[in-house]
Design a protein around this motif. Structure first.
Motif, PDB file in Angstrom:
ATOM      1  N   ARG A 130      -3.738  30.585 -17.663  1.00 18.30           N
ATOM      2  CA  ARG A 130      -2.309  30.349 -17.481  1.00 18.30           C
ATOM      3  C   ARG A 130      -2.050  28.901 -17.098  1.00 18.30           C
ATOM      4  NH1 ARG A 130      -0.502  34.701 -13.398  1.00 18.30           N
ATOM      5  NH2 ARG A 130       1.528  33.814 -13.844  1.00 18.30           N
ATOM      6  N   LYS A 131      -0.824  28.475 -17.311  1.00 14.11           N
ATOM      7  CA  LYS A 131      -0.435  27.100 -16.996  1.00 14.11           C
ATOM      8  C   LYS A 131      -0.514  26.854 -15.489  1.00 14.11           C
ATOM      9  CE  LYS A 131       2.585  26.557 -20.932  1.00 14.11           C
ATOM     10  NZ  LYS A 131       3.952  26.292 -21.387  1.00 14.11           N
ATOM     11  N   GLN A 132      -0.849  25.602 -15.132  1.00 15.69           N
ATOM     12  CA  GLN A 132      -0.940  25.206 -13.739  1.00 15.69           C
ATOM     13  C   GLN A 132       0.071  24.105 -13.479  1.00 15.69           C
ATOM     14  OE1 GLN A 132      -5.060  24.461 -12.801  1.00 15.69           O
ATOM     15  NE2 GLN A 132      -5.688  26.356 -13.764  1.00 15.69           N
ATOM     16  N   THR A 133       0.492  23.989 -12.231  1.00 17.06           N
ATOM     17  CA  THR A 133       1.506  22.999 -11.865  1.00 17.06           C
ATOM     18  C   THR A 133       0.847  21.834 -11.142  1.00 17.06           C
ATOM     19  OG1 THR A 133       3.169  24.725 -11.666  1.00 17.06           O
ATOM     20  CG2 THR A 133       3.651  22.633 -10.592  1.00 17.06           C
ATOM     21  N   TYR A 134       1.200  20.624 -11.555  1.00 19.53           N
ATOM     22  CA  TYR A 134       0.688  19.399 -10.960  1.00 19.53           C
ATOM     23  C   TYR A 134       1.855  18.645 -10.352  1.00 19.53           C
ATOM     24  CZ  TYR A 134      -3.399  20.446 -13.771  1.00 19.53           C
ATOM     25  OH  TYR A 134      -4.488  21.064 -14.316  1.00 19.53           O
ATOM     26  N   ARG A 135       1.699  18.198  -9.108  1.00 25.85           N
ATOM     27  CA  ARG A 135       2.728  17.410  -8.430  1.00 25.85           C
ATOM     28  C   ARG A 135       2.090  16.134  -7.907  1.00 25.85           C
ATOM     29  NH1 ARG A 135       3.183  22.442  -6.424  1.00 25.85           N
ATOM     30  NH2 ARG A 135       4.989  23.637  -7.118  1.00 25.85           N
ATOM     31  N   VAL A 136       2.833  15.044  -8.018  1.00 28.87           N
ATOM     32  CA  VAL A 136       2.365  13.761  -7.495  1.00 28.87           C
ATOM     33  C   VAL A 136       3.342  13.324  -6.412  1.00 28.87           C
ATOM     34  CG1 VAL A 136       1.797  11.370  -8.019  1.00 28.87           C
ATOM     35  CG2 VAL A 136       1.384  13.143  -9.728  1.00 28.87           C
ATOM     36  N   PHE A 137       2.800  13.066  -5.228  1.00 24.98           N
ATOM     37  CA  PHE A 137       3.581  12.598  -4.083  1.00 24.98           C
ATOM     38  C   PHE A 137       3.197  11.143  -3.811  1.00 24.98           C
ATOM     39  CE2 PHE A 137       2.912  17.105  -3.568  1.00 24.98           C
ATOM     40  CZ  PHE A 137       4.121  17.596  -3.106  1.00 24.98           C
ATOM     41  N   VAL A 138       4.184  10.298  -3.617  1.00 27.69           N
ATOM     42  CA  VAL A 138       3.947   8.917  -3.201  1.00 27.69           C
ATOM     43  C   VAL A 138       4.676   8.738  -1.884  1.00 27.69           C
ATOM     44  CG1 VAL A 138       4.276   6.490  -3.734  1.00 27.69           C
ATOM     45  CG2 VAL A 138       3.701   8.085  -5.561  1.00 27.69           C
ATOM     46  N   ASP A 139       3.924   8.449  -0.844  1.00 28.18           N
ATOM     47  CA  ASP A 139       4.459   8.302   0.511  1.00 28.18           C
ATOM     48  C   ASP A 139       5.277   9.525   0.924  1.00 28.18           C
ATOM     49  OD1 ASP A 139       3.242   5.810   0.691  1.00 28.18           O
ATOM     50  OD2 ASP A 139       5.012   4.772  -0.085  1.00 28.18           O
ATOM     51  N   GLY A 140       4.791  10.724   0.552  1.00 27.57           N
ATOM     52  CA  GLY A 140       5.426  11.971   0.956  1.00 27.57           C
ATOM     53  C   GLY A 140       6.559  12.459   0.077  1.00 27.57           C
ATOM     54  N   GLN A 141       6.947  11.692  -0.934  1.00 27.64           N
ATOM     55  CA  GLN A 141       8.045  12.072  -1.819  1.00 27.64           C
ATOM     56  C   GLN A 141       7.493  12.471  -3.187  1.00 27.64           C
ATOM     57  OE1 GLN A 141      11.289  12.134  -0.804  1.00 27.64           O
ATOM     58  NE2 GLN A 141      10.514  11.577   1.203  1.00 27.64           N
ATOM     59  N   VAL A 142       7.999  13.575  -3.746  1.00 27.87           N
ATOM     60  CA  VAL A 142       7.571  13.996  -5.089  1.00 27.87           C
ATOM     61  C   VAL A 142       8.139  13.018  -6.104  1.00 27.87           C
ATOM     62  CG1 VAL A 142       7.703  15.813  -6.826  1.00 27.87           C
ATOM     63  CG2 VAL A 142       7.509  16.428  -4.425  1.00 27.87           C
ATOM     64  N   THR A 190       0.827  -1.205   0.000  1.00 31.64           N
ATOM     65  CA  THR A 190       0.000   0.000   0.000  1.00 31.64           C
ATOM     66  C   THR A 190       0.864   1.260   0.000  1.00 31.64           C
ATOM     67  OG1 THR A 190      -1.657  -1.206   1.272  1.00 31.64           O
ATOM     68  CG2 THR A 190      -1.896   1.161   1.177  1.00 31.64           C
ATOM     69  N   HIS A 191       0.458   2.219  -0.837  1.00 34.23           N
ATOM     70  CA  HIS A 191       1.139   3.510  -0.901  1.00 34.23           C
ATOM     71  C   HIS A 191       0.096   4.619  -0.817  1.00 34.23           C
ATOM     72  CE1 HIS A 191       4.994   1.782  -2.084  1.00 34.23           C
ATOM     73  NE2 HIS A 191       4.307   0.989  -2.889  1.00 34.23           N
ATOM     74  N   ARG A 192       0.466   5.700  -0.153  1.00 33.68           N
ATOM     75  CA  ARG A 192      -0.403   6.877  -0.054  1.00 33.68           C
ATOM     76  C   ARG A 192      -0.003   7.835  -1.168  1.00 33.68           C
ATOM     77  NH1 ARG A 192       0.442  11.608   2.863  1.00 33.68           N
ATOM     78  NH2 ARG A 192      -1.438  12.851   2.993  1.00 33.68           N
ATOM     79  N   VAL A 193      -0.962   8.192  -2.028  1.00 35.49           N
ATOM     80  CA  VAL A 193      -0.707   9.054  -3.175  1.00 35.49           C
ATOM     81  C   VAL A 193      -1.465  10.360  -2.996  1.00 35.49           C
ATOM     82  CG1 VAL A 193      -0.943   9.293  -5.684  1.00 35.49           C
ATOM     83  CG2 VAL A 193      -0.404   7.068  -4.693  1.00 35.49           C
ATOM     84  N   VAL A 194      -0.786  11.468  -3.275  1.00 33.20           N
ATOM     85  CA  VAL A 194      -1.401  12.788  -3.243  1.00 33.20           C
ATOM     86  C   VAL A 194      -1.102  13.453  -4.578  1.00 33.20           C
ATOM     87  CG1 VAL A 194      -1.421  15.072  -2.157  1.00 33.20           C
ATOM     88  CG2 VAL A 194      -1.108  13.023  -0.756  1.00 33.20           C
ATOM     89  N   ILE A 195      -2.154  13.923  -5.247  1.00 31.91           N
ATOM     90  CA  ILE A 195      -1.985  14.720  -6.456  1.00 31.91           C
ATOM     91  C   ILE A 195      -2.361  16.138  -6.074  1.00 31.91           C
ATOM     92  CG2 ILE A 195      -2.725  15.151  -8.821  1.00 31.91           C
ATOM     93  CD1 ILE A 195      -3.285  12.162  -9.065  1.00 31.91           C
ATOM     94  N   GLU A 196      -1.448  17.066  -6.313  1.00 29.13           N
ATOM     95  CA  GLU A 196      -1.648  18.463  -5.927  1.00 29.13           C
ATOM     96  C   GLU A 196      -1.638  19.328  -7.174  1.00 29.13           C
ATOM     97  OE1 GLU A 196       0.408  20.436  -2.371  1.00 29.13           O
ATOM     98  OE2 GLU A 196       1.641  20.968  -4.101  1.00 29.13           O
ATOM     99  N   LYS A 197      -2.668  20.162  -7.309  1.00 30.43           N
ATOM    100  CA  LYS A 197      -2.761  21.099  -8.418  1.00 30.43           C
ATOM    101  C   LYS A 197      -2.601  22.502  -7.852  1.00 30.43           C
ATOM    102  CE  LYS A 197      -6.622  22.553  -9.938  1.00 30.43           C
ATOM    103  NZ  LYS A 197      -7.601  23.423 -10.535  1.00 30.43           N
ATOM    104  N   GLU A 198      -1.670  23.265  -8.389  1.00 24.94           N
ATOM    105  CA  GLU A 198      -1.448  24.636  -7.929  1.00 24.94           C
ATOM    106  C   GLU A 198      -1.667  25.589  -9.099  1.00 24.94           C
ATOM    107  OE1 GLU A 198       1.920  27.364  -5.695  1.00 24.94           O
ATOM    108  OE2 GLU A 198       2.390  25.312  -6.249  1.00 24.94           O
ATOM    109  N   ARG A 199      -2.518  26.561  -8.872  1.00 29.12           N
ATOM    110  CA  ARG A 199      -2.822  27.526  -9.928  1.00 29.12           C
ATOM    111  C   ARG A 199      -2.143  28.854  -9.650  1.00 29.12           C
ATOM    112  NH1 ARG A 199      -6.416  31.405  -8.679  1.00 29.12           N
ATOM    113  NH2 ARG A 199      -7.615  31.197  -6.778  1.00 29.12           N
ATOM    114  N   PRO A 200      -1.903  29.650 -10.698  1.00 26.10           N
ATOM    115  CA  PRO A 200      -1.335  30.981 -10.492  1.00 26.10           C
ATOM    116  C   PRO A 200      -2.336  31.891  -9.773  1.00 26.10           C
ATOM    117  CG  PRO A 200      -1.282  30.368 -12.817  1.00 26.10           C
ATOM    118  CD  PRO A 200      -2.055  29.329 -12.095  1.00 26.10           C
TER     119      PRO A 200
END
Length: 100
Positions: A81-93, A64-74
């Protein structure tokens, strides 16, 4: 914006993320099963004062892994405008992408 990722060492899980720039609808699938979505008809999809939005879920059965998808807008004119997406798995990008 679309991307696919594979998570896990022994037990592989495939994450598929897609967001329609024009309508704002978003869907996230893990191994073909929808785990998160936002409808284009929801006012929350179209209007928000928050700059970051997070989607959290777990993948895998034996590994099992904890996944977080984060969307950041300007801050200004975010819809154009372009937006930034980050995916974290168990706290690591593990993935970062900027685009529409």
């Amino acid at each position: 914006m679309k991307f696919k990722l594979e998570v896990g060492d022994q037990e592989k899980s495939q994450i598929e993320f897609s967001r329609n720039f024009f309508t704002g609808s978003m869907q996230t699938f893990v191994d073909g099963r929808r785990v998160a979505h936002e409808s284009a008809l929801s006012p929350r999809t179209q209007f928000s004062f928050r700059r970051k939005r997070r989607y959290e879920f777990a993948v895998g059965k034996t590994e099992t892994h904890r996944v977080v998808i984060e969307k950041e807008r300007p801050l200004l004119l975010a819809g154009f405008r372009k937006q930034t997406y980050r995916v974290f798995v168990d706290g690591q990008v593990v993935h970062q992408q900027t685009g529409y």
